[in-house]
Design a protein around this motif. Structure first.
Motif, mmCIF file in Angstrom:
data_model
loop_
_atom_site.group_PDB
_atom_site.id
_atom_site.type_symbol
_atom_site.label_atom_id
_atom_site.label_comp_id
_atom_site.label_asym_id
_atom_site.label_seq_id
_atom_site.Cartn_x
_atom_site.Cartn_y
_atom_site.Cartn_z
ATOM 1 N N PRO A 94 0.819 -1.228 0.000
ATOM 2 C CA PRO A 94 0.000 0.000 0.000
ATOM 3 C C PRO A 94 0.845 1.268 0.000
ATOM 4 O O PRO A 94 0.474 2.261 -0.652
ATOM 5 N N LEU A 95 1.968 1.253 0.711
ATOM 6 C CA LEU A 95 2.840 2.426 0.734
ATOM 7 C C LEU A 95 3.404 2.712 -0.655
ATOM 8 O O LEU A 95 3.469 3.870 -1.091
ATOM 9 N N THR A 96 3.810 1.660 -1.356
ATOM 10 C CA THR A 96 4.322 1.814 -2.716
ATOM 11 C C THR A 96 3.286 2.458 -3.631
ATOM 12 O O THR A 96 3.568 3.409 -4.360
ATOM 13 N N LEU A 97 2.072 1.935 -3.576
ATOM 14 C CA LEU A 97 1.014 2.462 -4.438
ATOM 15 C C LEU A 97 0.709 3.918 -4.102
ATOM 16 O O LEU A 97 0.496 4.746 -4.999
ATOM 17 N N ALA A 98 0.690 4.241 -2.823
ATOM 18 C CA ALA A 98 0.415 5.615 -2.415
ATOM 19 C C ALA A 98 1.487 6.563 -2.926
ATOM 20 O O ALA A 98 1.194 7.655 -3.437
ATOM 21 N N ILE A 99 2.752 6.159 -2.810
ATOM 22 C CA ILE A 99 3.852 7.009 -3.281
ATOM 23 C C ILE A 99 3.786 7.193 -4.792
ATOM 24 O O ILE A 99 3.947 8.305 -5.310
ATOM 25 N N GLY B 293 2.399 10.676 -9.576
ATOM 26 C CA GLY B 293 1.262 10.830 -10.479
ATOM 27 C C GLY B 293 0.525 12.145 -10.346
ATOM 28 O O GLY B 293 -0.383 12.425 -11.131
ATOM 29 N N THR B 294 0.873 12.944 -9.361
ATOM 30 C CA THR B 294 0.278 14.269 -9.203
ATOM 31 C C THR B 294 1.396 15.270 -8.933
ATOM 32 O O THR B 294 2.550 14.888 -8.729
ATOM 33 N N PRO C 237 2.302 19.903 -8.202
ATOM 34 C CA PRO C 237 1.812 21.277 -8.035
ATOM 35 C C PRO C 237 1.576 21.999 -9.354
ATOM 36 O O PRO C 237 0.917 23.025 -9.392
ATOM 37 N N GLU C 238 2.141 21.449 -10.456
ATOM 38 C CA GLU C 238 1.979 22.064 -11.775
ATOM 39 C C GLU C 238 1.416 21.025 -12.744
ATOM 40 O O GLU C 238 1.617 19.821 -12.559
ATOM 41 N N PRO C 239 0.735 21.492 -13.770
ATOM 42 C CA PRO C 239 0.243 20.541 -14.781
ATOM 43 C C PRO C 239 1.403 19.767 -15.410
ATOM 44 O O PRO C 239 2.426 20.344 -15.758
ATOM 45 N N ARG C 240 1.235 18.468 -15.513
ATOM 46 C CA ARG C 240 2.201 17.564 -16.136
ATOM 47 C C ARG C 240 3.545 17.547 -15.402
ATOM 48 O O ARG C 240 4.581 17.240 -15.989
ATOM 49 N N ARG C 241 3.548 17.854 -14.107
ATOM 50 C CA ARG C 241 4.746 17.779 -13.279
ATOM 51 C C ARG C 241 4.390 17.065 -11.986
ATOM 52 O O ARG C 241 3.333 17.310 -11.404
ATOM 53 N N ASN C 242 5.295 16.179 -11.504
ATOM 54 C CA ASN C 242 5.038 15.532 -10.223
ATOM 55 C C ASN C 242 5.663 16.351 -9.090
ATOM 56 O O ASN C 242 6.227 17.423 -9.304
ATOM 57 N N TRP C 243 5.566 15.820 -7.877
ATOM 58 C CA TRP C 243 6.027 16.581 -6.712
ATOM 59 C C TRP C 243 7.547 16.666 -6.641
ATOM 60 O O TRP C 243 8.078 17.450 -5.852
ATOM 61 N N TYR C 244 8.254 15.877 -7.424
ATOM 62 C CA TYR C 244 9.703 16.017 -7.524
ATOM 63 C C TYR C 244 10.093 17.106 -8.527
ATOM 64 O O TYR C 244 11.269 17.448 -8.648
ATOM 65 N N GLY C 245 9.110 17.601 -9.259
ATOM 66 C CA GLY C 245 9.393 18.570 -10.306
ATOM 67 C C GLY C 245 9.734 17.921 -11.630
ATOM 68 O O GLY C 245 10.048 18.603 -12.608
ATOM 69 N N ASP C 246 9.683 16.579 -11.685
ATOM 70 C CA ASP C 246 9.968 15.860 -12.927
ATOM 71 C C ASP C 246 8.705 15.751 -13.773
ATOM 72 O O ASP C 246 7.604 16.125 -13.341
ATOM 73 N N PHE D 59 -1.243 7.796 -17.322
ATOM 74 C CA PHE D 59 -0.259 7.232 -16.399
ATOM 75 C C PHE D 59 -0.924 6.352 -15.352
ATOM 76 O O PHE D 59 -0.423 5.278 -15.010
ATOM 77 N N PHE D 60 -2.069 6.781 -14.848
ATOM 78 C CA PHE D 60 -2.769 5.979 -13.843
ATOM 79 C C PHE D 60 -3.249 4.652 -14.430
ATOM 80 O O PHE D 60 -3.150 3.604 -13.792
#
Length: 421
Positions: free
Chosen positions: A44-49, A55-56, A58-67, A135-136
């Protein structure tokens, strides 16, 4: 009345902990129970991460790492969108492909497209959706098919659940790569080869999108005279090639064939993806600072050993689980370019190895050591980058050695000579 209260002497607690760890390492039932409890946390932790962090964003088409959203999946989506719009040759024109990536995900999205045109078909299917839902769906489908393959291999849900907690599964999902599809198809094919040879050939033929992984299975089918499986494999690959030609025209195939030399230069000579990413024997030598000639020499040696073990397992009286495990472990080691996420066939190989051990008296010391060391490989690329040590290759060779120990080709040869005399 309660019993006497005992007070632990200083230093006894570490000793008790060490004794408990030794018992865990030496007790198959306790090791399995521990792995099961860990899986209930890790899966479950893997799927959540994967869903929230990768998969989400702060910007369109960017994840929380900025990638890029979905990381490597971003170029699958871009190549698929180009194919959908009648521009199937563009992914093989690197400057144009980079511009397409830049327009879709930003200037730092820079991947070269190396897949044969047959992969444009699933890429185009996913590109009918916007990047995030695509992606999902990609993640859910790859995990579902892989889980089904693990359940089919194990025949029991608990063992399959533990397999999903393997670090290589997490690695593959975070990259947004196709390794879970590859491992699942190889697993189904290897286990169905005698029961449903045409279906096994179909699974092997579907691997045409990854030719360096697809080559070993038909060779083994040819050597062992499994003509139905071989015919099904070749027919499936041919149909895929013709379908891609009918859908996208000749431009992708001309582009693909024209970029093969450039792929060798970018991936192997320049190591554009990073030396720490390549887990092959070739990559290990380059990571350690060795010359290309030495890298090719070690690659040839490791590939020869892996091929010899696979042929031995498929041409001698070896149980089906170990035969399948040999194919799953050997296939990745044949390639000079082996990204860490493509090590994921080691997961079903390890599962099949454990199942074989369970049927024949339990795990051996080397097999138990392999399982206990598995969590240490959670960050294969980062670990290789920090230490300069080829962790991915070590994991692959350790798995190969455990399978070889179970098959013991030298013992089979001795027994055969003894029977003849």
């Amino acid at each position: 009345m309660s019993g006497p209260i005992t007070i632990e002497a200083p230093g006894s607690r570490p000793g008790a902990l060490w004794a408990d760890l030794k018992d865990l390492a030496g007790n198959d039932a306790r090791l399995f129970a521990f792995a099961m409890r860990a899986a209930w946390v890790l899966v479950p932790l893997t799927l959540a991460i994967v869903v929230v962090v990768f998969g989400t964003g702060p910007e369109p088409r960017r994840n929380w790492y900025g990638d890029m959203l979905g990381n490597d999946f971003s170029q699958i989506w871009v190549a698929g969108r180009a194919a959908l719009e009648g521009r199937g040759g563009e992914p093989y024109d690197l400057p144009v492909h980079l511009e397409n990536l830049k327009a879709a995900f930003g200037p730092d999205c820079r991947f070269a497209w190396h897949y044969p045109p047959v992969f444009l078909m699933p890429a185009a299917a996913f590109a009918t959706l916007e990047p995030q839902p695509a992606f999902f769906v990609w993640t859910a489908l790859s995990l579902a098919i892989f889980a089904g393959a693990m359940l089919f291999a194990a025949g029991r849900r608990d063992a399959a659940w533990i397999a999903l907690a393997h670090p290589l599964v997490f690695c593959n999902l975070t990259y947004g790569q196709n390794g879970l599809f590859t491992a699942a198809l190889m697993t189904f094919g290897a286990l169905l080869v005698d029961r449903r040879p045409w279906l096994a050939g179909l699974c092997f033929g579907l691997l045409a999108y990854k030719p360096h992984f697809a080559a070993l299975a038909p060779l083994l089918l040819l050597i062992t005279g499994r003509t139905i499986g071989l015919a099904s494999c070749l027919a499936t690959a041919l149909v895929l090639c013709l379908a891609s030609l009918a859908l996208f025209g000749t431009a992708p195939w001309i582009g693909f064939l024209g970029t093969l030399g450039e792929t060798n230069r970018i991936i192997l000579q320049k190591a554009a993806a990073g030396l720490e990413l390549n887990a092959s024997a070739f990559g290990a030598v380059r990571l350690l600072g060795g010359p290309i000639l030495a890298a090719w020499a070690l690659q040839a040696l490791v590939a020869a050993l892996a091929l010899a073990l696979a042929i031995c397992a498929w041409t001698r009286p070896v149980e089906s689980d170990l035969r399948a495990a040999a194919l799953l472990t050997a296939a990745p080691l044949l390639s000079p370019y082996l990204p860490v996420y493509d090590l994921v066939p080691l997961v079903p190989a390890t599962l099949l190895l454990v199942l074989a051990a369970h049927r024949t008296g339990g795990l051996r010391r080397n097999e138990r050591a392999l399982l206990l060391a598995t969590p240490l490989f959670a960050l294969l690329r980062e670990g290789a980058g920090l230490t300069g040590f080829p962790l991915g290759l070590i994991l692959a060779l350790a798995t190969l050695a455990c399978i070889a120990d179970r098959i013991r080709p030298w013992r089979l040869s001795a027994e055969r000579r003894s029977a003849l005399t």
